[in-house]
Scaffold this motif. Sequence first.
Motif, mmCIF file in Angstrom:
data_model
loop_
_atom_site.group_PDB
_atom_site.id
_atom_site.type_symbol
_atom_site.label_atom_id
_atom_site.label_comp_id
_atom_site.label_asym_id
_atom_site.label_seq_id
_atom_site.Cartn_x
_atom_site.Cartn_y
_atom_site.Cartn_z
ATOM 1 N N LYS A 152 4.652 9.515 12.407
ATOM 2 C CA LYS A 152 4.216 8.131 12.519
ATOM 3 C C LYS A 152 4.879 7.354 11.397
ATOM 4 O O LYS A 152 4.746 7.707 10.231
ATOM 5 C CB LYS A 152 2.693 8.036 12.369
ATOM 6 N N ILE A 153 5.594 6.294 11.764
ATOM 7 C CA ILE A 153 6.309 5.477 10.789
ATOM 8 C C ILE A 153 5.691 4.088 10.800
ATOM 9 O O ILE A 153 5.573 3.472 11.857
ATOM 10 C CB ILE A 153 7.802 5.368 11.141
ATOM 11 N N THR A 154 5.296 3.606 9.616
ATOM 12 C CA THR A 154 4.725 2.274 9.486
ATOM 13 C C THR A 154 5.561 1.488 8.496
ATOM 14 O O THR A 154 5.845 1.966 7.402
ATOM 15 C CB THR A 154 3.265 2.355 8.975
ATOM 16 N N GLN A 155 5.936 0.273 8.880
ATOM 17 C CA GLN A 155 6.671 -0.602 7.970
ATOM 18 C C GLN A 155 5.670 -1.265 7.036
ATOM 19 O O GLN A 155 4.709 -1.875 7.480
ATOM 20 C CB GLN A 155 7.452 -1.662 8.755
ATOM 21 N N VAL A 156 5.889 -1.131 5.722
ATOM 22 C CA VAL A 156 4.955 -1.689 4.743
ATOM 23 C C VAL A 156 5.563 -2.794 3.892
ATOM 24 O O VAL A 156 4.841 -3.476 3.174
ATOM 25 C CB VAL A 156 4.380 -0.586 3.820
ATOM 26 N N LYS A 157 6.882 -2.966 3.955
ATOM 27 C CA LYS A 157 7.547 -4.025 3.193
ATOM 28 C C LYS A 157 8.455 -4.823 4.105
ATOM 29 O O LYS A 157 8.943 -4.329 5.115
ATOM 30 C CB LYS A 157 8.359 -3.446 2.033
ATOM 31 N N SER A 158 8.716 -6.073 3.720
ATOM 32 C CA SER A 158 9.531 -6.984 4.495
ATOM 33 C C SER A 158 11.011 -6.621 4.413
ATOM 34 O O SER A 158 11.461 -6.024 3.439
ATOM 35 C CB SER A 158 9.320 -8.403 3.981
ATOM 36 N N ILE A 159 11.762 -7.052 5.439
ATOM 37 C CA ILE A 159 13.214 -6.838 5.426
ATOM 38 C C ILE A 159 13.957 -8.100 5.006
ATOM 39 O O ILE A 159 15.186 -8.148 5.067
ATOM 40 C CB ILE A 159 13.724 -6.344 6.797
ATOM 41 N N ILE A 160 13.223 -9.095 4.557
ATOM 42 C CA ILE A 160 13.854 -10.320 4.061
ATOM 43 C C ILE A 160 14.656 -9.977 2.799
ATOM 44 O O ILE A 160 14.207 -9.231 1.939
ATOM 45 C CB ILE A 160 12.800 -11.391 3.747
ATOM 46 N N LYS A 161 15.859 -10.508 2.709
ATOM 47 C CA LYS A 161 16.787 -10.284 1.590
ATOM 48 C C LYS A 161 17.218 -8.826 1.450
ATOM 49 O O LYS A 161 17.488 -8.354 0.344
ATOM 50 C CB LYS A 161 16.206 -10.798 0.272
ATOM 51 N N ARG A 162 17.254 -8.093 2.550
ATOM 52 C CA ARG A 162 17.767 -6.720 2.563
ATOM 53 C C ARG A 162 19.156 -6.733 3.192
ATOM 54 O O ARG A 162 19.477 -7.612 3.989
ATOM 55 C CB ARG A 162 16.853 -5.796 3.376
ATOM 56 N N PRO A 163 19.973 -5.736 2.870
ATOM 57 C CA PRO A 163 21.315 -5.665 3.484
ATOM 58 C C PRO A 163 21.225 -5.516 5.006
ATOM 59 O O PRO A 163 20.237 -5.024 5.543
ATOM 60 C CB PRO A 163 21.924 -4.405 2.861
ATOM 61 N N LYS A 164 22.289 -5.936 5.699
ATOM 62 C CA LYS A 164 22.318 -5.905 7.161
ATOM 63 C C LYS A 164 22.097 -4.507 7.716
ATOM 64 O O LYS A 164 21.448 -4.338 8.747
ATOM 65 C CB LYS A 164 23.648 -6.440 7.685
ATOM 66 N N ASP A 165 22.649 -3.486 7.042
ATOM 67 C CA ASP A 165 22.503 -2.128 7.565
ATOM 68 C C ASP A 165 21.045 -1.662 7.517
ATOM 69 O O ASP A 165 20.579 -0.951 8.406
ATOM 70 C CB ASP A 165 23.418 -1.147 6.840
#
Length: 59
Positions: free
Chosen positions: A5-18
Amino acid sequence: MAKVKITQVKSIIKRPKDQKATITALGLGKINRTVEVENTPQIAGMIRKVSHLLKVEEA
């Protein structure tokens, strides 16, 4: 294969495209969204790449 089970806990704003592409490929994209996938070597590599944005549990 075992499932994880994978849960996203942080935003992807200002992260690299990859990293953004990897999150999208895992089926995530919003904080607190959870998916359950088979733990294949490909998925494990994707999880390792963006592990700082995720919470991973054995299912």
